[in-house]
Design a protein around this motif. Structure first.
Motif, PDB file in Angstrom:
ATOM      1  N   GLY A 205       0.803  -1.223   0.000  1.00 60.89           N
ATOM      2  CA  GLY A 205       0.000   0.000   0.000  1.00 60.89           C
ATOM      3  C   GLY A 205       0.834   1.272   0.000  1.00 60.89           C
ATOM      4  O   GLY A 205       0.298   2.372   0.146  1.00 60.89           O
ATOM      5  N   ILE A 206       2.154   1.125  -0.184  1.00 60.19           N
ATOM      6  CA  ILE A 206       3.045   2.277  -0.042  1.00 60.19           C
ATOM      7  C   ILE A 206       2.758   3.391  -1.059  1.00 60.19           C
ATOM      8  O   ILE A 206       2.819   4.579  -0.732  1.00 60.19           O
ATOM      9  N   TYR A 207       2.371   3.011  -2.281  1.00 62.79           N
ATOM     10  CA  TYR A 207       2.105   4.045  -3.300  1.00 62.79           C
ATOM     11  C   TYR A 207       0.830   4.815  -2.969  1.00 62.79           C
ATOM     12  O   TYR A 207       0.725   6.000  -3.252  1.00 62.79           O
ATOM     13  N   SER A 208      -0.112   4.121  -2.333  1.00 66.54           N
ATOM     14  CA  SER A 208      -1.342   4.795  -1.900  1.00 66.54           C
ATOM     15  C   SER A 208      -1.039   5.789  -0.779  1.00 66.54           C
ATOM     16  O   SER A 208      -1.632   6.870  -0.722  1.00 66.54           O
ATOM     17  N   VAL A 209      -0.088   5.432   0.100  1.00 59.47           N
ATOM     18  CA  VAL A 209       0.304   6.344   1.183  1.00 59.47           C
ATOM     19  C   VAL A 209       1.020   7.562   0.592  1.00 59.47           C
ATOM     20  O   VAL A 209       0.782   8.701   1.009  1.00 59.47           O
ATOM     21  N   GLU A 210       1.902   7.317  -0.386  1.00 62.36           N
ATOM     22  CA  GLU A 210       2.588   8.437  -1.053  1.00 62.36           C
ATOM     23  C   GLU A 210       1.578   9.381  -1.685  1.00 62.36           C
ATOM     24  O   GLU A 210       1.678  10.607  -1.544  1.00 62.36           O
ATOM     25  N   LYS A 211       0.596   8.810  -2.360  1.00 62.17           N
ATOM     26  CA  LYS A 211      -0.451   9.624  -3.001  1.00 62.17           C
ATOM     27  C   LYS A 211      -1.228  10.420  -1.946  1.00 62.17           C
ATOM     28  O   LYS A 211      -1.562  11.589  -2.144  1.00 62.17           O
ATOM     29  N   PHE A 212      -1.491   9.767  -0.814  1.00 60.76           N
ATOM     30  CA  PHE A 212      -2.210  10.401   0.292  1.00 60.76           C
ATOM     31  C   PHE A 212      -1.454  11.643   0.791  1.00 60.76           C
ATOM     32  O   PHE A 212      -2.037  12.713   0.985  1.00 60.76           O
ATOM     33  N   LEU A 213      -0.139  11.507   0.989  1.00 59.43           N
ATOM     34  CA  LEU A 213       0.663  12.625   1.505  1.00 59.43           C
ATOM     35  C   LEU A 213       0.798  13.754   0.479  1.00 59.43           C
ATOM     36  O   LEU A 213       0.714  14.934   0.829  1.00 59.43           O
ATOM     37  N   VAL A 214       0.977  13.390  -0.782  1.00 62.46           N
ATOM     38  CA  VAL A 214       1.071  14.406  -1.837  1.00 62.46           C
ATOM     39  C   VAL A 214      -0.273  15.132  -1.975  1.00 62.46           C
ATOM     40  O   VAL A 214      -0.327  16.358  -2.109  1.00 62.46           O
ATOM     41  N   ALA A 215      -1.371  14.359  -1.906  1.00 63.03           N
ATOM     42  CA  ALA A 215      -2.717  14.954  -1.991  1.00 63.03           C
ATOM     43  C   ALA A 215      -2.945  15.920  -0.840  1.00 63.03           C
ATOM     44  O   ALA A 215      -3.529  16.998  -1.012  1.00 63.03           O
ATOM     45  N   ARG A 216      -2.451  15.552   0.333  1.00 63.83           N
ATOM     46  CA  ARG A 216      -2.602  16.422   1.502  1.00 63.83           C
ATOM     47  C   ARG A 216      -1.870  17.742   1.285  1.00 63.83           C
ATOM     48  O   ARG A 216      -2.381  18.814   1.597  1.00 63.83           O
ATOM     49  N   ARG A 217      -0.677  17.662   0.719  1.00 66.45           N
ATOM     50  CA  ARG A 217       0.088  18.886   0.428  1.00 66.45           C
ATOM     51  C   ARG A 217      -0.662  19.770  -0.564  1.00 66.45           C
ATOM     52  O   ARG A 217      -0.803  20.973  -0.379  1.00 66.45           O
ATOM     53  N   PHE A 218      -1.162  19.161  -1.638  1.00 70.36           N
ATOM     54  CA  PHE A 218      -1.928  19.908  -2.650  1.00 70.36           C
ATOM     55  C   PHE A 218      -3.135  20.600  -2.030  1.00 70.36           C
ATOM     56  O   PHE A 218      -3.404  21.767  -2.291  1.00 70.36           O
ATOM     57  N   MET A 219      -3.873  19.843  -1.229  1.00 68.72           N
ATOM     58  CA  MET A 219      -5.102  20.383  -0.649  1.00 68.72           C
ATOM     59  C   MET A 219      -4.812  21.555   0.289  1.00 68.72           C
ATOM     60  O   MET A 219      -5.573  22.519   0.343  1.00 68.72           O
ATOM     61  N   TYR A 220      -3.710  21.470   1.024  1.00 71.67           N
ATOM     62  CA  TYR A 220      -3.389  22.593   1.919  1.00 71.67           C
ATOM     63  C   TYR A 220      -3.032  23.852   1.136  1.00 71.67           C
ATOM     64  O   TYR A 220      -3.562  24.926   1.404  1.00 71.67           O
ATOM     65  N   TRP A 221      -2.166  23.718   0.130  1.00 74.00           N
ATOM     66  CA  TRP A 221      -1.777  24.923  -0.616  1.00 74.00           C
ATOM     67  C   TRP A 221      -2.886  25.425  -1.536  1.00 74.00           C
ATOM     68  O   TRP A 221      -3.090  26.623  -1.696  1.00 74.00           O
ATOM     69  N   GLN A 222      -3.618  24.500  -2.145  1.00 76.73           N
ATOM     70  CA  GLN A 222      -4.632  24.917  -3.124  1.00 76.73           C
ATOM     71  C   GLN A 222      -5.983  25.266  -2.504  1.00 76.73           C
ATOM     72  O   GLN A 222      -6.733  26.057  -3.063  1.00 76.73           O
TER      73      GLN A 222
END
Length: 406
Positions: A205-222
């Motif tokens: 599930g590591i790629y899903s976790v990576e996507k989760f963290l990147v998505a979190r970064r996007f959502m905070y800035w955007q």
């Protein structure tokens, strides 16, 4: 006497049909404290940027409960022992985790009351409900506080990857239309496991976790730290500050009884008693909007202009910088405003101000996301991931901004 079918179904735009797992959960959802969440926006004033962001804390809480049901089923399938009492407590704790939010969620957390967080107010609501429901929330409160002897149950409620984040990222990206924030929460939950009473994610599930963290970064800035949303939030905090100042000076402001109480009293953790809790439970977004609609015509220059800016979306200009704003830049804008409107420096500071924002998608120093490797070894996501960006996401990024009239 009426009898109710307590195993009802919600139709959710994100997950489809959501079932209520037991009659106690039904009764908690029916309670006036929880029903109030229908009138508290999930994303504050973000709808001024993203018109679709009108979903509420009610939507979010129900979604979290649904994901918790999935998590319990997955962990039990993997032979993790979760008793019926623990299961029920998990559903209660996640359902009520945001019940203490005030109007416009985070925007007014430190404006209506001081020195007491929404988590602490949530805890007080849960303790009050526990008395009403004859102690049936006791275990849920233990788990919510994080002092239950099985840490993974607490981590499902509050951690770097919990059911709260799993829902709000997916839900907020859906309602804002920001596709970058869309995560596969069901896939992530399917990868959960428990090692030494601690929550882990299986290596596949590591790629899903990576996507989760990147998505979190996007959502905070955007989204969450979007500059227009920041201005609106700051203006809202200043509206309440000015309203309190005027009230203290003896100026009568038209407002609901609940809002008037908080304008007349300085409420902190020390004096937040049962009476205050009951009045707080009557406050929602409607009180604030109705007050601002009235106050935009008030004779006070500051209050009327601040309210007018929010109601009619004629906000301040905002500039974001990577370096702190110079004092000379701030003074220049303050002096221009003083000269134009012949107001005092203190009054001008309501409309010209500086602040900073910080974003750290992964806080490696606390409550780490642990990856269970095929060898059985448990490692931190930053060590397990071959993505350089994950290490970068664990560093806080700070930006500075100045707001002033257009």
């Amino acid at each position: 006497m009426k009898t109710y079918n307590k195993l009802k179904i919600f139709n959710d735009p994100i997950y489809g049909f959501i079932t209520i797992p037991n009659s106690l959960i039904f009764d908690l959802i029916e309670h006036k404290y929880f029903q109030r969440l229908r009138r508290i926006s999930q994303m504050g004033l973000s709808y001024l940027v993203y018109p679709g962001a009108h979903h509420t804390r009610f939507h979010h809480a129900i979604g979290c409960m649904h994901l918790m049901q999935k998590a319990v089923n997955v962990l039990r399938f993997k032979e993790v022992t979760i008793s019926d009492d623990e299961e029920k407590a998990l559903y209660i704790a996640i359902l009520l985790h945001d019940i203490g939010h005030g109007p416009f969620s985070h925007a007014m957390e430190h404006s209506i009351v001081n020195g007491i967080s929404h988590e602490e107010i949530s805890m007080r609501f849960m303790q009050k409900l526990n008395k009403e429901f004859n102690g049936s929330l006791t275990l849920a409160i233990q788990i919510f506080k994080g002092n239950y002897n099985r840490p993974f149950l607490c981590e499902l409620i509050s951690s770097q990857f919990d059911m709260d984040r799993a829902d709000y990222l997916k839900r907020d990206s859906f309602y804002t239309g920001v596709a970058e924030g869309n995560i596969n929460s069901e896939r992530l939950i399917t990868m959960l496991n428990v090692v030494d009473d601690s929550l882990v994610v299986e290596e596949k599930g590591i790629y899903s976790v990576e996507k989760f963290l990147v998505a979190r970064r996007f959502m905070y800035w955007q989204v969450y730290l979007h500059k227009t949303g920041l201005v609106a939030e700051q203006l809202l905090m200043r509206v309440l500050k000015r309203a309190k100042e005027l009230t203290n000076l003896g100026v009568k402001l038209n407002a609901s009884d609940a809002l008037t109480y908080f304008l007349n009293h300085e409420i902190s953790a020390e004096n937040f008693d049962d009476k205050t809790l009951d009045i707080f439970s009557r406050l929602d977004d409607t009180d604030i909007i109705a007050a601002m609609k009235e106050w935009q015509y008030h004779s006070d220059f500051i209050l009327s202009n601040l309210c007018d800016m929010i109601i009619n979306r004629e906000l301040l200009r905002i500039k974001l910088k990577n370096k702190p704003i110079k004092a000379s830049t701030l003074d220049k804008h303050i002096n221009q405003l003083i000269e134009k409107y012949k107001i005092s420096k203190d009054d001008a500071k309501y409309f010209v101000f500086i602040d900073e924002i910080s974003n750290q998608a992964y806080q490696a120093e606390n409550q780490r996301i642990k990856i269970l490797q095929k060898t059985g070894k448990v490692v931190d996501i930053t060590k397990a991931s071959d993505q350089f960006s994950i290490k970068a996401l664990s560093k806080p990024v700070t930006k500075y901004y100045i707001c002033y009239p257009k």
